[in-house]
Scaffold this motif. Structure first.
Motif, mmCIF file in Angstrom:
data_model
loop_
_atom_site.group_PDB
_atom_site.id
_atom_site.type_symbol
_atom_site.label_atom_id
_atom_site.label_comp_id
_atom_site.label_asym_id
_atom_site.label_seq_id
_atom_site.Cartn_x
_atom_site.Cartn_y
_atom_site.Cartn_z
ATOM 1 N N UNK A 165 28.783 91.989 39.349
ATOM 2 C CA UNK A 165 28.697 93.386 39.496
ATOM 3 C C UNK A 165 27.710 93.690 40.821
ATOM 4 N N UNK A 166 26.430 93.192 40.710
ATOM 5 C CA UNK A 166 25.679 93.400 41.774
ATOM 6 C C UNK A 166 26.421 92.937 43.460
ATOM 7 N N UNK A 167 26.985 91.811 43.442
ATOM 8 C CA UNK A 167 27.661 91.576 44.589
ATOM 9 C C UNK A 167 28.980 92.441 45.018
ATOM 10 N N UNK A 168 29.437 92.942 43.933
ATOM 11 C CA UNK A 168 30.519 94.175 44.130
ATOM 12 C C UNK A 168 29.940 95.379 44.676
ATOM 13 N N UNK A 169 28.711 95.905 44.060
ATOM 14 C CA UNK A 169 27.977 96.691 44.505
ATOM 15 C C UNK A 169 27.681 96.846 45.990
ATOM 16 N N UNK A 170 27.210 95.585 46.257
ATOM 17 C CA UNK A 170 26.798 95.461 47.749
ATOM 18 C C UNK A 170 28.238 95.448 48.870
ATOM 19 N N UNK A 171 29.089 95.080 48.351
ATOM 20 C CA UNK A 171 30.435 94.986 49.053
ATOM 21 C C UNK A 171 30.699 96.457 49.159
ATOM 22 N N UNK A 172 30.903 97.109 48.082
ATOM 23 C CA UNK A 172 31.319 98.444 47.925
ATOM 24 C C UNK A 172 30.496 99.358 49.004
#
Length: 187
Positions: A109-116
């Motif tokens: 989730x945290x890498x996904x939020x950074x990407x988003x």
């Protein structure tokens, strides 16, 4: 009785946007957000790591030619995107009416939020629905709160919950377009 967070989420998105070019449903689950976004956006990309979720979403969104559904981990968001998005929607937790042992976790989730965050247009919107009442949900929510707290002042945050201790929480994070002249003093 309080509104559920999905109803509030869709209402808030409608208040913020009449139409968008590109929207992402980064954890499409049963396809409800995908279909909602399909009526609002010229193009929608929907992702989910679970084959069952992808099948459900493809079925639900079959009438919308502007929707692409792929089986992928939300942490791989950047792999599937080649242009900025107006809206990126996440529902964290597990696929309803399915095996609750397959959940989203801070590890992805945290890498996904950074990407988003890096894929969002100026004045774009991140919608985060956090479900805290399942095993692992509270830990993921705490990690998301820490992530939100480190955002700079160009972000506004709006929240909704019905107030129960483990109730889901909705966050709308909006990056405000910064006027490069706003810090200059007039002469």
């Amino acid at each position: 009785m309080a509104d559920n967070i999905n109803t509030v989420n869709h209402r808030w998105i409608r208040e913020a946007f009449d139409h968008v070019e590109f929207a992402i449903d980064a954890t499409c689950g049963g396809g409800n957000d995908t279909v909602f976004l399909a009526a609002l956006a010229a193009e929608v990309l929907a992702l989910d790591i679970q084959a069952e979720a992808v099948t459900k979403t493809r079925k639900k969104a079959a009438a919308f030619p502007n929707v692409t559904v792929v089986q992928a981990d939300h942490a791989e968001l950047k792999r599937w995107i080649d242009h900025p998005a107006d809206i990126i929607v996440f529902n964290f937790g597990y696929l309803p009416h399915s095996c609750s042992s397959m959940i989203t976790t801070p590890k992805t989730t945290l890498p996904a939020l950074d990407a988003a965050r890096s894929l969002l247009k100026p004045d774009g919107l991140l919608s985060l629905a956090c479900y805290r009442g399942h095993a692992g949900g509270m830990e993921e929510w705490q990690a998301i709160v820490s992530w939100i707290e480190q955002l700079d002042s160009s972000w506004s945050v709006r929240t909704y919950t019905d107030g129960r201790p483990q109730a889901p929480i909705l966050y709308h994070l909006r990056r405000m377009e910064i006027n490069p002249f706003s810090t200059k003093k007039e002469s």
